[in-house]
Design an enzyme around this catalytic site. Structure first.
Site, PDB file in Angstrom:
ATOM      1  N   ASP A 174       0.830  -1.213   0.000  1.00 42.63           N
ATOM      2  CA  ASP A 174       0.000   0.000   0.000  1.00 42.63           C
ATOM      3  C   ASP A 174       0.858   1.255   0.000  1.00 42.63           C
ATOM      4  O   ASP A 174       1.850   1.350   0.738  1.00 42.63           O
ATOM      5  CB  ASP A 174      -0.890   0.034   1.240  1.00 42.63           C
ATOM      6  CG  ASP A 174      -2.141  -0.807   1.092  1.00 42.63           C
ATOM      7  OD1 ASP A 174      -2.168  -1.699   0.220  1.00 42.63           O
ATOM      8  OD2 ASP A 174      -3.101  -0.564   1.858  1.00 42.63           O
ATOM      9  N   ASP A 204      -9.538   2.730  -7.917  1.00 40.88           N
ATOM     10  CA  ASP A 204      -9.586   1.423  -7.273  1.00 40.88           C
ATOM     11  C   ASP A 204      -9.583   1.561  -5.752  1.00 40.88           C
ATOM     12  O   ASP A 204      -8.863   2.398  -5.194  1.00 40.88           O
ATOM     13  CB  ASP A 204      -8.367   0.615  -7.732  1.00 40.88           C
ATOM     14  CG  ASP A 204      -8.456  -0.849  -7.390  1.00 40.88           C
ATOM     15  OD1 ASP A 204      -9.477  -1.476  -7.694  1.00 40.88           O
ATOM     16  OD2 ASP A 204      -7.486  -1.372  -6.808  1.00 40.88           O
ATOM     17  N   GLU A 211      -7.695   5.266   3.989  1.00 48.12           N
ATOM     18  CA  GLU A 211      -7.066   4.968   5.263  1.00 48.12           C
ATOM     19  C   GLU A 211      -5.635   5.490   5.226  1.00 48.12           C
ATOM     20  O   GLU A 211      -4.961   5.415   4.204  1.00 48.12           O
ATOM     21  CB  GLU A 211      -7.052   3.462   5.534  1.00 48.12           C
ATOM     22  CG  GLU A 211      -8.431   2.879   5.756  1.00 48.12           C
ATOM     23  CD  GLU A 211      -8.387   1.370   5.902  1.00 48.12           C
ATOM     24  OE1 GLU A 211      -7.318   0.787   5.621  1.00 48.12           O
ATOM     25  OE2 GLU A 211      -9.410   0.782   6.270  1.00 48.12           O
ATOM     26  N   GLU A 249     -14.518   2.906  -6.589  1.00 43.62           N
ATOM     27  CA  GLU A 249     -14.898   1.577  -6.139  1.00 43.62           C
ATOM     28  C   GLU A 249     -15.016   1.631  -4.612  1.00 43.62           C
ATOM     29  O   GLU A 249     -14.019   1.717  -3.903  1.00 43.62           O
ATOM     30  CB  GLU A 249     -13.845   0.549  -6.544  1.00 43.62           C
ATOM     31  CG  GLU A 249     -14.191  -0.866  -6.098  1.00 43.62           C
ATOM     32  CD  GLU A 249     -13.036  -1.839  -6.284  1.00 43.62           C
ATOM     33  OE1 GLU A 249     -13.300  -2.977  -6.671  1.00 43.62           O
ATOM     34  OE2 GLU A 249     -11.886  -1.448  -6.026  1.00 43.62           O
ATOM     35  N   ASP A 316     -14.692  -8.533 -11.637  1.00 40.61           N
ATOM     36  CA  ASP A 316     -14.264  -9.301 -10.472  1.00 40.61           C
ATOM     37  C   ASP A 316     -15.283 -10.395 -10.165  1.00 40.61           C
ATOM     38  O   ASP A 316     -16.206 -10.631 -10.942  1.00 40.61           O
ATOM     39  CB  ASP A 316     -14.102  -8.376  -9.266  1.00 40.61           C
ATOM     40  CG  ASP A 316     -12.867  -7.483  -9.386  1.00 40.61           C
ATOM     41  OD1 ASP A 316     -11.880  -7.932  -9.999  1.00 40.61           O
ATOM     42  OD2 ASP A 316     -12.903  -6.362  -8.866  1.00 40.61           O
TER      43      ASP A 316
END
Length: 553
Positions: A174, A204, A211, A249, A316
Site C-alpha cells: 500500500d 480502485d 485509510e 470503487e 471481479d
C-alpha cells in the site's frame, strides 16, 4: 439544468463499456490482445451505442494480478502496445463520440515498482515513507480482501527488516496516502493521462485508499484529512478537464456511502453500485421485488453532482459480502451451487448469461432492470452477446476469457496457436455465442442490447431523474418512476417465472402512457390508474403523457 451542466455531466446519461485490452482482440498474432485491437473495434462499440470506454489496467506490470500490480504509472505494457497506440486509441474513440476512462490503481503498487525497491533498500530514502511500515505486524486494519489467499494485511520484507501494509495481495504494498509527496505524485500522474485525452478515472479501492497508515481516514498525524485530499483531487482533475469524472470503487454499508461523495457532492462524481448489484441478484434469486425496494429506500439521497454506476456483472467476482450468510446461500443455491463456482466464501465467479440460463426471457429482464435503475449502466465486455465464464481459469479470471468475435478458432480473438487465456467451451463456446452470428440475427441478444442502449440514451429521466417506488400488490413486480424536468418514465419488471398482474397508481396527472421499448398501446384509467399484466420475466418502460403531451414517435 443548464446545457453546459448536462454536457459536463455526460456520465449521468452515458452507457459505459468495460474491457481488458489483453483479452479483447489480438492484432499482432502473439496470443495477447492489444490496444491496437481495441482501436480496430471502436466502430463496433459505437454501433453498440455505448458512450464511454473503460479500459482496465494497461500499464507495465509483472501481471501477477491481471495488471492491478502496476510497476510504472506513466507507460504502456509492451505486450499491449505503445504509448502511441494508446494515443491513437483515444483519438479514434473521440472521433466516434466515445470518451475513454482508465483504471487508476493508486491504493498500492507492485512490489517490483522502483518506488518500493528504493524504499525497501534504504530506510533513509524519502521513498521509505511512501509506503506504510511497522516493526511488528498490527491487527489493524481489520478484515481480509482475499480470505484463503492471504492471512494478514502485513507482510515481512527481509531486506527492509520491517513489515509493510498490503490490503490486497502481499506483492501489492500500500502507498502511504498520508505522505504529501505521494499525493503530489498522484495528481501528476492524473494530469499526465488527462493531457493524453482521457475523460476520467475509475479509482480502485477507495475505502482502503483513504485509510492513512492503516488508520481510518482523518485519524493520522500526517498530511491531513484524506477526505479533504480527495476533494482537492477532484478540483485538480476538473481544472485540467472540465468534464472529467472520478468513478470510485467503494463496496461499503449504506451509511458509509455518502462520505465518498462528499457533503456537497464535491468528492467522487460516481460510485459503483455494489449494494444495488447484490440486492438485484437477491431479488432475482427470490423472484421478488422486496430486496431491491428495501435497498432503494435506504440509499442516501444524492446531490445533482453525484450518481451511481450500476452493473449486472463486473470484472471481479460477484461479491455478496454485504448480504447476510442466509441471503448469500440463497444466491449460491440459485446461481452457483457448485463449490468451483464460488470464491472467497462470499462471491461467484460466473457471468450473468450462464447464471440466468443463457439468452432468454430472464437474462433480458435482468438487463432491462439494470438499465432502468437509478444511475449509469456498465456493460462488461462480451455480456452484450451473452458470453459465459470458463471455470477452468483460476480465481476471478474465469470471467475474463477472450472476447468471442466469430465461430473461428479461439473465437476470432487471435490467430496464435495459444491465446493468453482459453476461450469458453460448451454451451457458451464461440461456435454458439459470437458477434459475427448475432449481428446477422434480428432476434439475437446483441440486437436486443443495441435497442436497449439506444432506448436508455433517449430517456435521460433514468439517469437524471428523481426515483420514486410505485406500490404493487404483486410481490414479484418492481415498479418505479423517474421524474426529470417535467417528464416521467415508469419501469415495471416481473422478477418471477409466472405471470403477474396489478393495478398501479401512476399519478392523477398521467393521462396516457407510451411503450418505450415495444410500442404497445396501453389504456390509463381516470386518476392515473394502470392495469398491467406481465408474463414470466416480463418488463415495460412507459413514458407518461400529460394533457397536451405528444405521443411518442
Amino acid at each position: 439544468m443548464r446545457l453546459d451542466q448536462v454536457s459536463d455531466q455526460w456520465w449521468k446519461n452515458g452507457v459505459i463499456y468495460c474491457l481488458d485490452a489483453e483479452t479483447f482482440l489480438d492484432t499482432d498474432g502473439d496470443g495477447v490482445g492489444d490496444l491496437a485491437g481495441v482501436a480496430r473495434q471502436i466502430d463496433y462499440l459505437a454501433g453498440l451505442g455505448v458512450t464511454c470506454l473503460w479500459l482496465m489496467p494497461f500499464q507495465p506490470s509483472p501481471n501477477r494480478d491481471d495488471g492491478y500490480d502496476v510497476s510504472d504509472y506513466y507507460g504502456v505494457d509492451p505486450r499491449l502496445g505503445t504509448l502511441g497506440d494508446f494515443v491513437e486509441l483515444v483519438r479514434t474513440a473521440t472521433n466516434r463520440g466515445l470518451r475513454v476512462i482508465v483504471d487508476f490503481v493508486l491504493n498500492h503498487t507492485s512490489d517490483q515498482h522502483p518506488w518500493f525497491q528504493e524504499a525497501r533498500r534504504d530506510p533513509d530514502s524519502p521513498r521509505r515513507d511512501w509506503y506504510v511500515w511497522r516493526d511488528e505486524p498490527s491487527d489493524q486494519p481489520e478484515g481480509l480482501s482475499f480470505p484463503g489467499r492471504e492471512t494478514s494485511n502485513w507482510a515481512f520484507d527481509e531486506e527492509a527488516g520491517q513489515y509493510y501494509l498490503h490490503r490486497f495481495y502481499s506483492f501489492q504494498p500500500d502507498l502511504n496516502i498520508d505522505n504529501e509527496a505521494v499525493r503530489e505524485e498522484i495528481a501528476r500522474i492524473m494530469g499526465y493521462w488527462l493531457a493524453l485525452g482521457v475523460a476520467g478515472f475509475r479509482m480502485d479501492a477507495i475505502p482502503a485508499l483513504l485509510e492513512t497508515a492503516g488508520l481510518p481516514a482523518g485519524e493520522s498525524d500526517g498530511a491531513g484529512d484524506t477526505r479533504a485530499w480527495l476533494r482537492d483531487l477532484r478540483q485538480f482533475v476538473t481544472r485540467r478537464r472540465g468534464d472529467a469524472m472520478l468513478l470510485g470503487e467503494a463496496n461499503v454499508d449504506p451509511q458509509q456511502l455518502s462520505q465518498y461523495f462528499g457533503d456537497h457532492g464535491d468528492m467522487l462524481h460516481m460510485e459503483l453500485g455494489f449494494l444495488l448489484n447484490q440486492h438485484l441478484w437477491l431479488a432475482l434469486a427470490r423472484g421478488e421485488a422486496e430486496p431491491l425496494e428495501m435497498l432503494i429506500r435506504t440509499l442516501p439521497a444524492l446531490s445533482a453532482d453525484s450518481s451511481w454506476a450500476t452493473f449486472l456483472r463486473n470484472h471481479d467476482e460477484l461479491t455478496l459480502d454485504k448480504l447476510t450468510v442466509g441471503q448469500r446461500e440463497e444466491i449460491f443455491a440459485a446461481f452457483g451451487p457448485d463449490a468451483d463456482m464460488q470464491l472467497y466464501g462470499h462471491g461467484l465467479r460466473r457471468r450473468a448469461a450462464s447464471m440466468l440460463g443463457g439468452d432468454g426471457a430472464r437474462l433480458r429482464l435482468a438487463w432491462s432492470l439494470l438499465f432502468a435503475l437509478p444511475g449509469t449502466p456498465i456493460v462488461f465486455y462480451g455480456d452484450e452477446i451473452g458470453m459465459g465464464e470458463n471455470l477452468a481459469i483460476p480465481d476471478r479470471y474465469a470471467v475474463r476469457s477472450p472476447m468471442q468475435w466469430s465461430p473461428d478458432p479461439h473465437g476470432g480473438f487471435t490467430k496464435a496457436a495459444e491465446p493468453v487465456r482459453p476461450v469458453t467451451d460448451g454451451d457458451f463456446s464461440p461456435e454458439r455465442v459470437n458477434v459475427h452470428d448475432q449481428r446477422r440475427d434480428r432476434d439475437s441478444l446483441l440486437r436486443f442490447m443495441q435497442h436497449l442502449i439506444l432506448s436508455r440514451r433517449e430517456r435521460p429521466e433514468f439517469g437524471w431523474g428523481a426515483v420514486t417506488l410505485i406500490e404493487s400488490a404483486a410481490p414479484s413486480l418492481l415498479c418505479h418512476r423517474c421524474d426529470w424536468q417535467g417528464s416521467t418514465v415508469i419501469a415495471i419488471h416481473n422478477l418471477a417465472g409466472d405471470e403477474a398482474a396489478a393495478t398501479l397508481q401512476l399519478g392523477a396527472e398521467v393521462h396516457a402512457v407510451d411503450d418505450v421499448l415495444e410500442g404497445h398501446p396501453f389504456e390509463v384509467a381516470e386518476g392515473g390508474r394502470l392495469d398491467v399484466q406481465l408474463g414470466a420475466y416480463g418488463y415495460l418502460w412507459l413514458l407518461a403523457r400529460r394533457d397536451g403531451d405528444r405521443r411518442l414517435t
